[in-house]
Design a protein around this motif. Structure first.
Motif, short mmCIF file in Angstrom:
data_model
loop_
_atom_site.label_atom_id
_atom_site.label_comp_id
_atom_site.label_asym_id
_atom_site.label_seq_id
_atom_site.Cartn_x
_atom_site.Cartn_y
_atom_site.Cartn_z
N VAL A 137 78.32 41.04 95.73
CA VAL A 137 78.62 39.93 94.83
C VAL A 137 77.33 39.54 94.11
CG1 VAL A 137 79.50 37.59 94.58
CG2 VAL A 137 80.47 39.12 96.33
N LEU A 138 77.34 39.65 92.78
CA LEU A 138 76.19 39.28 91.96
C LEU A 138 76.48 37.96 91.27
CD1 LEU A 138 75.73 42.33 92.46
CD2 LEU A 138 74.85 42.50 90.12
N ASP A 139 75.55 37.02 91.39
CA ASP A 139 75.69 35.71 90.77
C ASP A 139 74.66 35.54 89.67
OD1 ASP A 139 77.85 34.44 92.18
OD2 ASP A 139 76.56 34.34 93.94
N MET A 140 75.14 35.23 88.47
CA MET A 140 74.25 35.01 87.32
C MET A 140 74.26 33.54 86.95
SD MET A 140 75.20 38.28 84.88
CE MET A 140 73.71 38.04 83.91
N ASP A 141 73.07 33.04 86.61
CA ASP A 141 72.98 31.65 86.18
C ASP A 141 71.63 31.44 85.50
OD1 ASP A 141 73.87 29.11 85.73
OD2 ASP A 141 73.52 28.37 87.75
N ALA A 142 71.58 30.46 84.64
CA ALA A 142 70.34 30.09 83.96
C ALA A 142 69.88 28.73 84.47
CB ALA A 142 70.54 30.06 82.45
N THR A 143 68.62 28.44 84.28
CA THR A 143 68.07 27.16 84.71
C THR A 143 66.96 26.75 83.76
OG1 THR A 143 67.13 25.95 86.59
CG2 THR A 143 66.33 28.19 86.23
N ILE A 144 66.65 25.50 83.76
CA ILE A 144 65.56 24.98 82.93
C ILE A 144 64.33 24.75 83.80
CG2 ILE A 144 64.76 22.97 81.63
CD1 ILE A 144 67.55 22.77 80.43
N VAL A 145 63.21 25.26 83.35
CA VAL A 145 61.93 25.04 84.02
C VAL A 145 61.07 24.20 83.08
CG1 VAL A 145 59.87 26.09 85.00
CG2 VAL A 145 62.10 27.20 85.29
N HIS A 212 77.66 53.14 93.41
CA HIS A 212 78.85 53.92 93.11
C HIS A 212 79.77 53.94 94.33
CE1 HIS A 212 77.11 55.40 89.34
NE2 HIS A 212 75.98 55.55 90.01
N GLY A 213 81.00 53.49 94.13
CA GLY A 213 81.98 53.50 95.20
C GLY A 213 82.13 52.21 95.95
N THR A 214 81.23 51.27 95.74
CA THR A 214 81.32 49.97 96.39
C THR A 214 81.79 48.92 95.38
OG1 THR A 214 79.50 50.52 97.88
CG2 THR A 214 80.03 48.18 97.63
N PRO A 215 82.78 48.09 95.71
CA PRO A 215 83.19 47.04 94.78
C PRO A 215 82.03 46.10 94.46
CG PRO A 215 84.78 47.29 96.56
CD PRO A 215 83.59 48.11 96.94
N VAL A 216 81.86 45.80 93.19
CA VAL A 216 80.80 44.89 92.74
C VAL A 216 81.46 43.77 91.93
CG1 VAL A 216 78.69 44.63 91.40
CG2 VAL A 216 79.11 46.76 92.66
N LEU A 217 81.35 42.55 92.42
CA LEU A 217 81.90 41.39 91.74
C LEU A 217 80.78 40.65 91.04
CD1 LEU A 217 84.36 39.46 91.21
CD2 LEU A 217 83.61 38.20 93.26
N ILE A 218 80.94 40.40 89.74
CA ILE A 218 79.94 39.65 88.96
C ILE A 218 80.50 38.26 88.69
CG2 ILE A 218 78.69 39.50 86.79
CD1 ILE A 218 79.77 42.90 87.77
N ARG A 219 79.80 37.24 89.16
CA ARG A 219 80.25 35.86 88.97
C ARG A 219 79.29 35.12 88.04
NH1 ARG A 219 81.50 34.21 95.24
NH2 ARG A 219 79.21 34.16 95.23
N SER A 220 79.86 34.21 87.29
CA SER A 220 79.08 33.38 86.39
C SER A 220 79.86 32.11 86.09
CB SER A 220 78.76 34.13 85.09
OG SER A 220 78.15 33.27 84.13
N ASP A 221 79.17 31.09 85.62
CA ASP A 221 79.87 29.92 85.13
C ASP A 221 80.39 30.22 83.73
OD1 ASP A 221 77.59 29.82 83.58
OD2 ASP A 221 76.74 28.08 84.58
N SER A 222 80.79 29.19 82.99
CA SER A 222 81.41 29.43 81.68
C SER A 222 80.43 30.05 80.69
CB SER A 222 81.96 28.12 81.13
OG SER A 222 80.94 27.14 81.00
#
Length: 460
Positions: A137-145, A212-222
């Motif tokens: 499971v890959l989670d993408m998100d941005a943030t402010i620094v 390859h061969g493993t399910p990969v879920l990509i999650r993100s907010d809107s």
């Protein structure tokens, strides 16, 4: 109190991080990539300097000057470069070199995962709604620094602050920091090109045996709910990747009309909490077929969640009128697949994306919460070394620690293990680190060093 003690060192546990970089081959591979930057034969190895910077950031350092903590304890950490030498190295890490360092980090990750499988039988699995999520499971998100001084490409942000707006991707299974892009503060939250770049870099970090061969879920907010990104995720299947998406959806007028239609004619079922038990006051419903196609990939499903708002919740006018708080997500996980579960599970699986906020929060305490230079290129290099430091912490935990320490956040890990003091003794031409036997986590640290010595070493 006197300042005349001898043979006593601090941050003794941080030696684990440096050793993990050695046993995973990270130090050697960084050395190979950066060998061309070595100015003289007797000088510091540039690869070792980069690893020392990553160790320093993982240990809680915030500035290049904090290398002094390692440098002044040569008996534990060996020869460590000076601040000016480290600055010169960072100034030479252009985008091409950073790409090669990312490849070196991927090679070290492959060894770390192999060592994990050898010692524990497999990678950690992520859970949601009381069930295991198959694959990665890959989670993408941005943030402010925030930047408190004028730095190159630091600009006003959409939150009326000033600084940078990096985009990051973490692996939820292990908490590893797979990829990150430093962006100017005014960079858009839903910039498709940036999301595709970071996602491709993150997938490149996954070893081939899992890619390859493993399910990969990509999650993100809107922010990730753009037709370009979703189409790109779908296109990865053409290259042998089993990728799916789960993204938040902005509630626009067509979505509101679909929710009103579902309110009258659709069957709502109780939502579930993190343990899989029904959550009081929350319900979910599928909106697929009620939302206009509007260019989404074929097979995209829409699920809405409604619940009684908690005190202090910020509601839209639509939510205020309806008296319920609504959230919508989209996924291309097909229906009828027993491994994926009902819509309650899919909605709970998406809400687990919120864990990425913890990864970012702790990541800001591990390097990318403060950028040291006015030059954007140096800050880009700093971000990549911060991601390397996060990986060193994760590899240390998943290879050498167990119980509470294996799941501890970096601050707790530093306070209990990494910053521990020890006494140096020498016997039979060997140097020993002796931790106070009354230290509550002394046996944990000793066991970690023992496990480190037992790990299979990469062939060099």
């Amino acid at each position: 109190m006197s300042a005349d003690g001898r043979g006593v060192v601090g941050h003794a546990g941080a030696r684990l991080l440096a050793d993990v970089a050695e046993v995973t081959g990270l130090t050697a591979r960084f050395g190979e990539v950066l060998a061309v930057l070595r100015q003289r034969r007797g000088g510091h190895d540039p690869g070792r300097i980069a690893v020392d910077l990553a160790v320093m950031l993982a240990d809680g350092g915030e500035a290049i000057a904090d290398l002094a903590v390692l440098r002044d304890q040569a008996q534990v950490f060996g020869p460590v470069a000076s601040g000016p030498t480290a600055w010169r190295l960072l100034s030479k890490l252009d985008s091409r070199v950073l790409g090669e360092l990312a490849l070196a980090r991927a090679q070290a990750r492959e060894i770390a995962w192999a060592q994990r499988i050898e010692t524990h039988g497999g990678l950690p699995q992520t859970t949601a709604g009381g069930s295991t999520v198959p694959g990665l499971v890959l989670d993408m998100d941005a943030t402010i620094v925030l930047c408190h001084s004028d730095k190159e490409s630091a600009t006003p942000t959409w939150k009326s602050t000033f600084g940078y707006h990096p985009l990051l991707c973490f692996l939820d299974n292990t908490r590893e920091a797979l990829a990150g892009m430093l962006r100017e503060g005014r960079a858009g939250s839903n910039t498709t090109a940036d999301h595709i770049t970071v996602l491709d870099e993150a997938i490149a970090q996954i070893p081939d045996v899992y890619r390859h061969g493993t399910p990969v879920l990509i999650r993100s907010d809107s922010a990730g709910c753009t037709h370009g990104l979703l189409a790109h995720i779908r296109s990865l299947r053409e290259h042998g990747l089993d990728t799916r998406f789960s993204v938040g959806v902005a509630i626009t007028e067509p979505i509101r009309q679909a929710i009103l239609t579902a309110k009258q004619h659709s069957q709502w079922v109780p939502a579930v909490d993190t343990s899989g038990e029904p959550r009081d006051g929350a319900q979910v419903c599928e909106l697929t077929g009620l939302v206009p196609d509007d260019g989404y990939p074929a097979g995209t499903r829409f699920i809405v969640r409604r619940e009684r708002p908690h005190p202090g919740a910020q509601l839209s006018l639509f939510d205020t009128i309806e008296g319920m708080r609504h959230q919508v997500m989209a996924t291309d996980t097909p229906s009828g697949d027993p491994t994926n579960g009902p819509i309650q599970y899919l909605e709970a699986r998406h809400r687990a994306h919120a864990r990425v906020e913890d990864r970012i929060r702790t990541g800001k305490d591990t390097g990318f919460g403060r950028f040291p230079s006015r030059a954007f290129a140096i800050n880009q290099a700093w971000l990549q070394l911060a991601l390397t430091g996060i990986d060193l912490l994760v590899w240390t935990q998943m290879l050498l620690l167990d119980g509470e320490l294996a799941a501890a956040e970096p601050k707790k890990l530093r306070y209990r293990l990494l910053h521990v003091a020890a006494r140096l003794t020498r016997t039979a031409r060997r140097t020993h680190l002796r931790i106070a036997e009354t230290w509550p986590w002394a046996t944990d640290l000793a066991a970690a060093f023992a496990r480190l010595a037992a790990l299979s070493q990469p062939i060099t």
